[in-house]
Design a protein around this motif. Structure first.
Motif, mmCIF file in Angstrom:
data_model
loop_
_atom_site.group_PDB
_atom_site.id
_atom_site.type_symbol
_atom_site.label_atom_id
_atom_site.label_comp_id
_atom_site.label_asym_id
_atom_site.label_seq_id
_atom_site.Cartn_x
_atom_site.Cartn_y
_atom_site.Cartn_z
ATOM 1 N N TRP A 36 -11.452 -24.561 133.257
ATOM 2 C CA TRP A 36 -11.021 -23.916 134.496
ATOM 3 C C TRP A 36 -12.032 -24.258 135.586
ATOM 4 O O TRP A 36 -13.251 -24.176 135.362
ATOM 5 N N PHE A 37 -11.515 -24.609 136.725
ATOM 6 C CA PHE A 37 -12.315 -24.910 137.903
ATOM 7 C C PHE A 37 -11.741 -24.121 139.072
ATOM 8 O O PHE A 37 -10.608 -23.635 139.010
ATOM 9 N N ARG A 38 -12.518 -24.016 140.140
ATOM 10 C CA ARG A 38 -12.021 -23.340 141.329
ATOM 11 C C ARG A 38 -12.516 -24.043 142.576
ATOM 12 O O ARG A 38 -13.541 -24.726 142.549
ATOM 13 N N GLN A 39 -11.775 -23.841 143.651
ATOM 14 C CA GLN A 39 -12.119 -24.506 144.906
ATOM 15 C C GLN A 39 -11.720 -23.636 146.078
ATOM 16 O O GLN A 39 -10.642 -23.015 146.083
ATOM 17 N N THR A 40 -12.579 -23.617 147.081
ATOM 18 C CA THR A 40 -12.272 -22.982 148.352
ATOM 19 C C THR A 40 -12.309 -24.053 149.430
ATOM 20 O O THR A 40 -12.856 -25.134 149.218
ATOM 21 N N PRO A 41 -11.762 -23.755 150.623
ATOM 22 C CA PRO A 41 -11.785 -24.766 151.693
ATOM 23 C C PRO A 41 -13.196 -25.193 152.084
ATOM 24 O O PRO A 41 -13.393 -26.295 152.578
ATOM 25 N N ARG A 42 -14.161 -24.318 151.831
ATOM 26 C CA ARG A 42 -15.518 -24.612 152.280
ATOM 27 C C ARG A 42 -16.391 -25.225 151.198
ATOM 28 O O ARG A 42 -17.517 -25.645 151.482
ATOM 29 N N LYS A 43 -15.906 -25.260 149.968
ATOM 30 C CA LYS A 43 -16.729 -25.743 148.868
ATOM 31 C C LYS A 43 -16.025 -26.843 148.087
ATOM 32 O O LYS A 43 -14.794 -26.919 148.060
ATOM 33 N N GLU A 44 -16.826 -27.640 147.421
ATOM 34 C CA GLU A 44 -16.261 -28.599 146.483
ATOM 35 C C GLU A 44 -15.748 -27.846 145.265
ATOM 36 O O GLU A 44 -16.144 -26.718 144.997
ATOM 37 N N ARG A 45 -14.887 -28.515 144.512
ATOM 38 C CA ARG A 45 -14.379 -27.906 143.284
ATOM 39 C C ARG A 45 -15.551 -27.622 142.348
ATOM 40 O O ARG A 45 -16.401 -28.490 142.134
ATOM 41 N N GLU A 46 -15.584 -26.416 141.800
ATOM 42 C CA GLU A 46 -16.689 -26.058 140.930
ATOM 43 C C GLU A 46 -16.189 -25.607 139.568
ATOM 44 O O GLU A 46 -15.096 -25.033 139.439
ATOM 45 N N PHE A 47 -17.015 -25.857 138.599
ATOM 46 C CA PHE A 47 -16.725 -25.477 137.227
ATOM 47 C C PHE A 47 -16.763 -23.958 137.067
ATOM 48 O O PHE A 47 -17.624 -23.296 137.649
ATOM 49 N N VAL A 48 -15.837 -23.435 136.256
ATOM 50 C CA VAL A 48 -15.819 -22.005 135.976
ATOM 51 C C VAL A 48 -16.060 -21.752 134.490
ATOM 52 O O VAL A 48 -16.963 -21.017 134.114
ATOM 53 N N ALA A 49 -15.240 -22.366 133.647
ATOM 54 C CA ALA A 49 -15.340 -22.132 132.202
ATOM 55 C C ALA A 49 -14.619 -23.244 131.466
ATOM 56 O O ALA A 49 -13.738 -23.902 132.033
ATOM 57 N N ALA A 50 -14.990 -23.437 130.209
ATOM 58 C CA ALA A 50 -14.309 -24.431 129.386
ATOM 59 C C ALA A 50 -14.311 -23.985 127.936
ATOM 60 O O ALA A 50 -15.169 -23.197 127.518
ATOM 61 N N ILE A 51 -13.345 -24.511 127.191
ATOM 62 C CA ILE A 51 -13.213 -24.173 125.777
ATOM 63 C C ILE A 51 -12.867 -25.440 125.016
ATOM 64 O O ILE A 51 -12.071 -26.260 125.475
ATOM 65 N N SER A 52 -13.492 -25.611 123.872
ATOM 66 C CA SER A 52 -13.259 -26.809 123.071
ATOM 67 C C SER A 52 -11.879 -26.789 122.433
ATOM 68 O O SER A 52 -11.175 -25.775 122.473
ATOM 69 N N TRP A 53 -11.503 -27.894 121.807
ATOM 70 C CA TRP A 53 -10.171 -28.022 121.244
ATOM 71 C C TRP A 53 -9.856 -26.930 120.223
ATOM 72 O O TRP A 53 -8.723 -26.457 120.137
ATOM 73 N N SER A 54 -10.880 -26.525 119.466
ATOM 74 C CA SER A 54 -10.670 -25.527 118.418
ATOM 75 C C SER A 54 -10.852 -24.107 118.913
ATOM 76 O O SER A 54 -10.493 -23.150 118.215
ATOM 77 N N GLY A 55 -11.448 -23.970 120.082
ATOM 78 C CA GLY A 55 -11.792 -22.639 120.570
ATOM 79 C C GLY A 55 -13.149 -22.173 120.096
ATOM 80 O O GLY A 55 -13.593 -21.092 120.460
ATOM 81 N N GLY A 56 -13.823 -22.993 119.317
ATOM 82 C CA GLY A 56 -15.094 -22.584 118.749
ATOM 83 C C GLY A 56 -16.278 -22.687 119.693
ATOM 84 O O GLY A 56 -17.341 -22.128 119.417
ATOM 85 N N ASP A 57 -16.094 -23.394 120.753
ATOM 86 C CA ASP A 57 -17.185 -23.578 121.716
ATOM 87 C C ASP A 57 -16.669 -23.260 123.101
ATOM 88 O O ASP A 57 -15.617 -23.769 123.513
ATOM 89 N N THR A 58 -17.388 -22.397 123.795
ATOM 90 C CA THR A 58 -17.038 -22.064 125.170
ATOM 91 C C THR A 58 -18.289 -22.166 126.035
ATOM 92 O O THR A 58 -19.414 -22.030 125.551
ATOM 93 N N THR A 59 -18.075 -22.401 127.298
ATOM 94 C CA THR A 59 -19.187 -22.439 128.235
ATOM 95 C C THR A 59 -18.719 -21.908 129.584
ATOM 96 O O THR A 59 -17.542 -22.026 129.928
ATOM 97 N N PHE A 60 -19.646 -21.322 130.320
ATOM 98 C CA PHE A 60 -19.328 -20.689 131.591
ATOM 99 C C PHE A 60 -20.376 -21.063 132.621
ATOM 100 O O PHE A 60 -21.526 -21.344 132.292
ATOM 101 N N THR A 61 -19.969 -21.005 133.873
ATOM 102 C CA THR A 61 -20.961 -21.126 134.905
ATOM 103 C C THR A 61 -21.740 -19.806 134.996
ATOM 104 O O THR A 61 -21.225 -18.747 134.602
ATOM 105 N N ASP A 62 -22.940 -19.860 135.528
ATOM 106 C CA ASP A 62 -23.793 -18.676 135.552
ATOM 107 C C ASP A 62 -23.138 -17.507 136.297
ATOM 108 O O ASP A 62 -23.295 -16.348 135.918
ATOM 109 N N SER A 63 -22.417 -17.807 137.343
ATOM 110 C CA SER A 63 -21.863 -16.735 138.179
ATOM 111 C C SER A 63 -20.702 -16.000 137.514
ATOM 112 O O SER A 63 -20.319 -14.922 137.962
ATOM 113 N N THR A 64 -20.144 -16.570 136.453
ATOM 114 C CA THR A 64 -19.002 -15.935 135.799
ATOM 115 C C THR A 64 -19.316 -15.452 134.390
ATOM 116 O O THR A 64 -18.540 -14.669 133.832
#
Length: 124
Positions: A36-64
């Motif tokens: 998942w990524f997000r973007q506003t008109p004032r910012k570049e697209r930024e990373f939010v969260a991700a999950i591996s194919w199995s669901g066993g690994d997840t990662t998040f940006t610090d703000s979320t």
């Protein structure tokens, strides 16, 4: 043809919650990592969260981290982003993306397919 379709966005008060969904078709969903990524008109697209194919690994940006969770249902070809304790700065268009390597990458360039996005607006 690969399609990623996000849903669940909307308007919410600060402190509230939303659940975004991303339904995938045209690919072997269970082999792909999802991000998942997000973007506003004032910012570049930024990373939010991700999950591996199995669901066993997840990662998040610090703000979320601690406020958002990511999950997937490979039987339904769907990935979810549960957002809680929402803040006005979470306001953005949220995009889901699919990565054929299957790992929970943070870099947008690693992702092969993208959805059209869903708007999330958080009022103070």
């Amino acid at each position: 043809q690969v399609q990623l379709v996000e849903s669940g966005g909307g308007l919410v008060q600060a402190g509230g919650s939303l659940r975004l969904s991303c339904a995938a078709s045209g690919l072997t969903f269970s082999s792909y990592a999802m991000g998942w990524f997000r973007q506003t008109p004032r910012k570049e697209r930024e990373f939010v969260a991700a999950i591996s194919w199995s669901g066993g690994d997840t990662t998040f940006t610090d703000s979320t981290r601690g406020r958002f969770t990511i999950a997937r249902d490979n039987a339904k070809n769907t990935v979810y982003l549960e957002m809680s304790s929402l803040k006005p700065e979470d306001t953005a268009v949220y995009y889901c993306a699919a990565d054929h390597f299957g790992r929970a990458y943070r870099e947008s360039w690693r992702y092969d397919y993208w959805g059209q996005g869903t708007q999330v607006t958080v009022n103070s």
